[in-house]
Design a protein around this motif. Sequence first.
Motif, PDB file in Angstrom:
ATOM      1  N   ARG A 138     -15.820   4.373   5.318  1.00  0.00           N
ATOM      2  CA  ARG A 138     -14.487   4.957   5.164  1.00  0.00           C
ATOM      3  C   ARG A 138     -14.447   6.153   4.235  1.00  0.00           C
ATOM      4  O   ARG A 138     -13.363   6.674   3.952  1.00  0.00           O
ATOM      5  N   MET A 139     -15.578   6.593   3.722  1.00  0.00           N
ATOM      6  CA  MET A 139     -15.584   7.905   3.074  1.00  0.00           C
ATOM      7  C   MET A 139     -15.148   8.939   4.105  1.00  0.00           C
ATOM      8  O   MET A 139     -15.476   8.829   5.290  1.00  0.00           O
ATOM      9  N   HIS A 140     -14.421   9.947   3.669  1.00  0.00           N
ATOM     10  CA  HIS A 140     -14.044  11.028   4.576  1.00  0.00           C
ATOM     11  C   HIS A 140     -15.299  11.846   4.906  1.00  0.00           C
ATOM     12  O   HIS A 140     -16.036  12.250   4.004  1.00  0.00           O
ATOM     13  N   PRO A 141     -15.588  12.089   6.181  1.00  0.00           N
ATOM     14  CA  PRO A 141     -16.839  12.780   6.530  1.00  0.00           C
ATOM     15  C   PRO A 141     -16.928  14.208   6.014  1.00  0.00           C
ATOM     16  O   PRO A 141     -18.032  14.740   5.883  1.00  0.00           O
ATOM     17  N   ASN A 142     -15.779  14.818   5.712  1.00  0.00           N
ATOM     18  CA  ASN A 142     -15.791  16.208   5.252  1.00  0.00           C
ATOM     19  C   ASN A 142     -15.197  16.342   3.852  1.00  0.00           C
ATOM     20  O   ASN A 142     -14.557  17.345   3.544  1.00  0.00           O
ATOM     21  N   ASP A 143     -15.434  15.350   3.004  1.00  0.00           N
ATOM     22  CA  ASP A 143     -14.815  15.389   1.680  1.00  0.00           C
ATOM     23  C   ASP A 143     -15.619  16.161   0.649  1.00  0.00           C
ATOM     24  O   ASP A 143     -15.183  16.325  -0.491  1.00  0.00           O
ATOM     25  N   GLY A 144     -16.807  16.630   1.024  1.00  0.00           N
ATOM     26  CA  GLY A 144     -17.592  17.452   0.106  1.00  0.00           C
ATOM     27  C   GLY A 144     -18.385  16.671  -0.911  1.00  0.00           C
ATOM     28  O   GLY A 144     -19.081  17.255  -1.735  1.00  0.00           O
ATOM     29  N   ARG A 145     -18.336  15.324  -0.882  1.00  0.00           N
ATOM     30  CA  ARG A 145     -19.139  14.536  -1.801  1.00  0.00           C
ATOM     31  C   ARG A 145     -20.572  14.472  -1.296  1.00  0.00           C
ATOM     32  O   ARG A 145     -20.838  14.548  -0.100  1.00  0.00           O
ATOM     33  N   VAL A 146     -21.499  14.289  -2.217  1.00  0.00           N
ATOM     34  CA  VAL A 146     -22.897  14.494  -1.871  1.00  0.00           C
ATOM     35  C   VAL A 146     -23.383  13.497  -0.826  1.00  0.00           C
ATOM     36  O   VAL A 146     -24.116  13.882   0.099  1.00  0.00           O
ATOM     37  N   VAL A 147     -23.001  12.238  -0.915  1.00  0.00           N
ATOM     38  CA  VAL A 147     -23.500  11.252   0.050  1.00  0.00           C
ATOM     39  C   VAL A 147     -22.989  11.563   1.449  1.00  0.00           C
ATOM     40  O   VAL A 147     -23.770  11.605   2.415  1.00  0.00           O
ATOM     41  N   SER A 148     -21.696  11.798   1.591  1.00  0.00           N
ATOM     42  CA  SER A 148     -21.144  12.095   2.918  1.00  0.00           C
ATOM     43  C   SER A 148     -21.675  13.422   3.441  1.00  0.00           C
ATOM     44  O   SER A 148     -21.981  13.550   4.637  1.00  0.00           O
ATOM     45  N   ASN A 149     -21.808  14.421   2.570  1.00  0.00           N
ATOM     46  CA  ASN A 149     -22.377  15.711   2.992  1.00  0.00           C
ATOM     47  C   ASN A 149     -23.757  15.543   3.599  1.00  0.00           C
ATOM     48  O   ASN A 149     -24.045  16.015   4.702  1.00  0.00           O
ATOM     49  N   CYS A 158       0.854  -1.192   0.000  1.00  0.00           N
ATOM     50  CA  CYS A 158       0.000   0.000   0.000  1.00  0.00           C
ATOM     51  C   CYS A 158       0.888   1.239   0.000  1.00  0.00           C
ATOM     52  O   CYS A 158       1.692   1.444   0.909  1.00  0.00           O
ATOM     53  N   VAL A 159       0.734   2.066  -1.032  1.00  0.00           N
ATOM     54  CA  VAL A 159       1.516   3.296  -1.159  1.00  0.00           C
ATOM     55  C   VAL A 159       0.575   4.494  -1.060  1.00  0.00           C
ATOM     56  O   VAL A 159      -0.458   4.538  -1.736  1.00  0.00           O
ATOM     57  N   ASP A 160       0.899   5.447  -0.201  1.00  0.00           N
ATOM     58  CA  ASP A 160       0.038   6.618  -0.022  1.00  0.00           C
ATOM     59  C   ASP A 160       0.865   7.758   0.555  1.00  0.00           C
ATOM     60  O   ASP A 160       1.782   7.517   1.343  1.00  0.00           O
ATOM     61  N   ASN A 161       0.563   8.996   0.161  1.00  0.00           N
ATOM     62  CA  ASN A 161       1.235  10.140   0.781  1.00  0.00           C
ATOM     63  C   ASN A 161       0.409  10.740   1.908  1.00  0.00           C
ATOM     64  O   ASN A 161       0.801  11.730   2.524  1.00  0.00           O
ATOM     65  N   PHE A 162      -0.771  10.161   2.158  1.00  0.00           N
ATOM     66  CA  PHE A 162      -1.667  10.554   3.246  1.00  0.00           C
ATOM     67  C   PHE A 162      -2.162  11.990   3.118  1.00  0.00           C
ATOM     68  O   PHE A 162      -2.433  12.651   4.113  1.00  0.00           O
ATOM     69  N   TYR A 163      -2.301  12.449   1.886  1.00  0.00           N
ATOM     70  CA  TYR A 163      -2.914  13.764   1.648  1.00  0.00           C
ATOM     71  C   TYR A 163      -4.414  13.690   1.936  1.00  0.00           C
ATOM     72  O   TYR A 163      -4.966  14.526   2.647  1.00  0.00           O
ATOM     73  N   THR A 164      -5.067  12.686   1.404  1.00  0.00           N
ATOM     74  CA  THR A 164      -6.481  12.471   1.734  1.00  0.00           C
ATOM     75  C   THR A 164      -6.700  11.107   2.394  1.00  0.00           C
ATOM     76  O   THR A 164      -7.682  10.920   3.105  1.00  0.00           O
ATOM     77  N   GLY A 165      -5.813  10.143   2.156  1.00  0.00           N
ATOM     78  CA  GLY A 165      -5.921   8.856   2.825  1.00  0.00           C
ATOM     79  C   GLY A 165      -5.525   8.973   4.291  1.00  0.00           C
ATOM     80  O   GLY A 165      -4.837   9.918   4.702  1.00  0.00           O
ATOM     81  N   THR A 166      -5.962   8.020   5.111  1.00  0.00           N
ATOM     82  CA  THR A 166      -5.650   8.053   6.545  1.00  0.00           C
ATOM     83  C   THR A 166      -5.238   6.665   7.023  1.00  0.00           C
ATOM     84  O   THR A 166      -5.697   5.647   6.500  1.00  0.00           O
ATOM     85  N   ARG A 167      -4.401   6.649   8.045  1.00  0.00           N
ATOM     86  CA  ARG A 167      -3.994   5.375   8.634  1.00  0.00           C
ATOM     87  C   ARG A 167      -5.185   4.660   9.273  1.00  0.00           C
ATOM     88  O   ARG A 167      -5.186   3.433   9.382  1.00  0.00           O
TER      89      ARG A 167
END
Length: 315
Positions: free
Chosen positions: A183-194, A35-44
């Motif tokens: 695991r959607m980010h709660p504040n990602d601005g997408r319509v379902v999570s919003n 698993c490769v990630d820079n953790f800009y939007t991904g989280t541990r």
Amino acid sequence: MRYDDTKKILVTGGAGFLGSHLCERLLADGHEVLCVDNFYTGTRRNIAHLLGNPRFEILRHDVTFPLYVEVDEIYNLACPASPVHYQFDPVQTTKTSVIGAINMLGLAKRLRIKVFQASTSEVYGDPEVHPQVEEYVGHVNPIGFRSCYDEGKRCAETLFFDYRRQHNLPIKVVRIFNTYGPRMHPNDGRVVSNLIMQALRGDEITLYGDGEQTRSFCYVSDLIEGFVRLMDSGPEVTGPINIGNPNEFTIRDLAHMVIELTDSRSRITHRPLPPDDPRQRRPDIGKAKALLDWEPTVQLREGLERTIAYFRTTL
């Protein structure tokens, strides 16, 4: 050289919403996962439950820089995918899509392995063809606020097919339609999570425009199944292939369903529609059915119930 069916599979963006579910699925299938990630939007937090698995490895890395590893397959998912995140640093978003694709294609070319590109329905822009078929070339604004993502993904697709034509590289390209789930980010601005977070908090439910614009919502487990089937398909199946749920809902319909399922007292309010926001979005999944024997199994109400249960744990 490997002497069994186990593969070591690289997943870029593996700590993100989709990436973490893909890592989980590949491990369940018996593979090793890098698993490769820079953790800009991904989280541990998304991959914490995988850290004790001896076949799981994590590497902090930005795909805009070359990566030198030995693997058997590559899934390239690295890129912020919600408007809030990809518009925060639009230049970096484009670099992630384009330079990231170049670096993953270069790695695949050196290793002579299959490489998978997570593209998007945003390549169709605000479509004039409905539902969207893979042959439709799109209606995209190249200089708007969404262009860093839309055009970045379009350019990544160009690179993938040029590498196939020029270097005979085995490629797989999927076009993802709106996907939701735990695991959607709660504040990602997408319509379902919003909508879910606003309903759970008792805040006003925000609809942009008149709420009559449409989307098609695919539950995350269905999407990941489509990923794996595409990657495991024969070399003649390159894509691009639409993966999404063809059932179409207005955003207003979605809002009312969320209010019902959360038993919320939130009221609906309206704000202006953002620039270049597509009025309609629905995949034609004929190719996925014919070539991958794939179609979604989780419908919206069931998927929302699971997603709402997850978001309750984040409050």
